[in-house]
Write an enzyme that holds these catalytic residues in place. Structure first.
Site, PDB file in Angstrom:
ATOM      1  CG  ASN A 210       9.063  -5.849  -6.396  1.00  0.00           C
ATOM      2  OD1 ASN A 210       8.214  -5.166  -6.939  1.00  0.00           O
ATOM      3  ND2 ASN A 210       9.530  -5.599  -5.178  1.00  0.00           N
ATOM      4  CG  ASP A 306       6.635  -5.992   7.807  1.00  0.00           C
ATOM      5  OD1 ASP A 306       5.857  -5.049   7.564  1.00  0.00           O
ATOM      6  OD2 ASP A 306       6.403  -7.162   7.494  1.00  0.00           O
TER       7      ASP A 306
END
Ligand code: CTP
Length: 404
Positions: A210, A306
Site C-alpha cells: 500500500n 491483526d
C-alpha cells in the site's frame, strides 16, 4: 526553569562571522534550564575566544581532538554520549559539506558522527554560497538523514549583500529547540511502535502493498524518544532515516512484523500500531515468477494476523494505541475499532486521494472510552508530539483511576 530543563546540549560553533552571537545563544539555552558544553572548530576560535565560551557556559571549552588533558577529563566519545541534543550554530558551508560527506577531521565533526542525539544545524553564510548547488545538495543529504535545519533568515549580510544566509537569532534558535523538545512525560517508559506498509509476496519478484510512507509512525517514534522513552520501531520498507536514538527493526511481511512485535513486547509500557499492515496475503506465493499465460488470473488471499489486536489481548498488556484510517464516518468507525480491538486510545485520520498517505501533514482526532480530543491538523511531527502528550496524560489518568 524553561522547557530545556535538565537537557544536555552540545553546542558546536564553526567559523563564520555569526559566531559572535553564539555566547548569547549559550546564555539563552542555560536560561531555559539546559546544561551546555561548547565545542569550537579552529576557525571559530579565530572569531570568539574559548575563554568567552568558558565564562558563559561555566565549563571548559574544547576545540581539538588532540587535547590530552581534556580527553582525560571527558573523552570525546563520552561527550557524544552525554549530549541529549546537538546544535551547530553557526554552521558554515564548509562544515555542512564535511558533515554531509561524513568526515571526522576535527573534534566537532567527529562528535556529530559519534552522537546518537538529534542533530540540529543553523546555517550562516553568504547568500551565493547558500544558493550554490553544492550547498543545496549537502543540505538535502543531511535532511534525508534526519538532521534538522533551522533557518537561515533573509536580510542584510556582513559582506554587504542582502539575501538568505543570516543565522537565526539566538532567541529564535532557543525557542525552536524548546518547542521541539519533549517534556520528559514518558521518561523511564518503553515504547514499541510499528510503522510503514508491509509487503506480501505474490512470487519472488512481485508483492501486494500500500501507499503508506511510514512518516506518521516515524514521527511518533521520534516524539516518544523526545519525551524521554526508550523506543523500538518495527518498520516495514520505507525511505526514511532512523529517528535519532531509536532502535529500528526492519521487516517486510505482516508475519515478520508480528514476530518482531511479539519478541519486543516483554517490558513494553506503550504500544502504538501506526503500520498500514496488509490485511490479506496471497495464500500460496508462487515459488517462481508467475508467467503471463492466462487472460485472467485469480489469486487467493488469506487474512493476516491483526498485530494490534494481538497486543491488546496479551496479559500483561501495555497501553495500546491504534490508528484508524477512514474514508467515511470517521468517529463511528474509529470508536468501533477502539471497542473491537480493546484499545486504550485510537487516533483517527481521514484518508482519500489527497489526504493522509505519503504526505508530511495530516489531521488527527483521538478517541478513548469516554472521551475524545481533536489534535487538529498540521505537520505529522507536530501531531505526533501532541499524540505522545495525550498518551502520557491518559496513562496518568488510568493510574489515578486504579489508585482510587
Ligand atoms: N493493524 C494491525 N494489524 C493488522 C491490521 C491493522 O496491527 N493486520 C493495526 C494498524 O496498525 C492500525 C489499526 O490496526 O493501528 C487499524 O488498521 P485499519 O487497517 O485502519 O483497520 P482494520 O482493523 O484493518 O479495519 P478496516 O480495514 O476494515 O477498516
Amino acid at each position: 526553569m524553561g522547557s530545556l530543563a535538565g537537557k544536555n546540549v552540545l553546542l558546536g560553533v564553526t567559523g563564520g562571522i555569526a559566531a559572535y552571537k553564539a555566547p548569547d545563544l549559550v546564555r539563552r539555552l542555560r536560561e531555559q534550564g539546559a546544561e551546555v558544553r561548547v565545542v569550537l572548530t579552529p576557525a571559530a576560535a579565530r572569531f570568539v575566544t574559548p575563554l568567552t565560551f568558558q565564562a558563559v557556559s561555566g565549563h571548559p571549552v574544547r576545540d581539538s581532538l588532540w587535547d590530552e588533558a581534556a580527553e582525560a577529563a571527558m573523552g570525546h566519545i563520552e561527550l557524544a554520549r552525554w549530549a541529549d541534543l546537538a546544535l551547530v550554530a553557526p554552521a558554515t558551508a564548509d562544515f555542512l559539506a564535511r558533515l554531509a560527506a561524513g568526515l571526522a577531521d576535527d573534534l566537532l565533526a567527529t562528535l556529530c558522527l559519534a552522537t546518537a542525539a538529534p542533530l540540529w544545524v543553523a546555517p550562516a553564510m553568504n547568500r551565493q554560497m547558500w544558493a550554490h548547488p553544492a550547498t543545496v545538495e549537502n543540505l538535502a543529504r543531511l535532511e534525508s538523514r534526519g538532521v534538522r535545519v533551522l533557518g537561515p533568515a533573509e536580510g542584510a549580510q556582513a559582506c554587504g549583500e542582502t539575501g538568505a544566509g543570516r543565522m537565526l537569532e539566538p532567541a529564535e534558535l532557543t525557542a525552536a529547540l524548546a518547542a521541539e523538545d519533549g517534556d520528559g512525560s514518558l521518561q523511564g517508559r518503553r515504547v514499541l511502535v510499528t510503522a510503514g506498509p508491509t509487503r506480501e509476496a505474490l512470487d519472488p519478484v512481485r508483492y501486494l502493498s500500500n501507499r503508506s510512507s511510514g512518516k506518521m509512525g516515524y514521527a511518533v517514534a521520534a516524539a516518544a524518544r523526545a519525551a524521554g522513552a526508550e523506543v523500538v520501531l518495527v518498520s516495514g520498507p520505507v525511505e526514511l532515516p532512523a529517528p535519532a536514538g531509536v532502535r529500528v527493526i526492519g521487516v517486510e511481511t505482516a508475519a515478520q512484523m508480528q514476530a518482531a512485535v511479539q519478541a519486543e513486547l516483554p517490558g513494553t509500557d506503550v504500544f502504538v500500531g501506526a503500520a498500514a499492515v496488509a490485511d490479506y496475503r496471497p495464500a500460496e506465493p508462487a515459488g517462481q515468477k508467475i508467467k503471463k499465460r492466462e487472460e485472467a488470473l485469480q489469486v487467493a488471499l488469506v487474512r493476516n494476523p491483526d498485530i494490534l489486536a494481538g497486543v491488546a489481548a496479551a496479559t500483561p498488556r501495555p497501553f495500546v494505541v491504534g490508528f484508524a484510517a477512514e474514508t467515511h464516518d470517521l468517529e463511528a468507525n474509529a470508536r468501533q475499532k477502539l471497542e473491537a480491538k480493546r484499545l486504550d486510545l485510537v487516533a483517527a485520520n481521514a484518508v482519500g486521494p489527497d489526504r493522509g498517505f505519503d504526505r508530511d501533514d495530516n489531521a488527527l482526532r483521538a478517541f478513548w472510552p469516554g472521551g475524545e480530543r481533536d489534535l487538529g491538523s498540521g505537520a505529522k511531527r507536530v501531531l505526533a508530539k501532541q499524540l505522545v502528550e495525550l498518551i502520557a496524560e491518559r496513562m496518568r489518568a488510568g493510574h489515578q483511576a486504579e489508585d482510587s
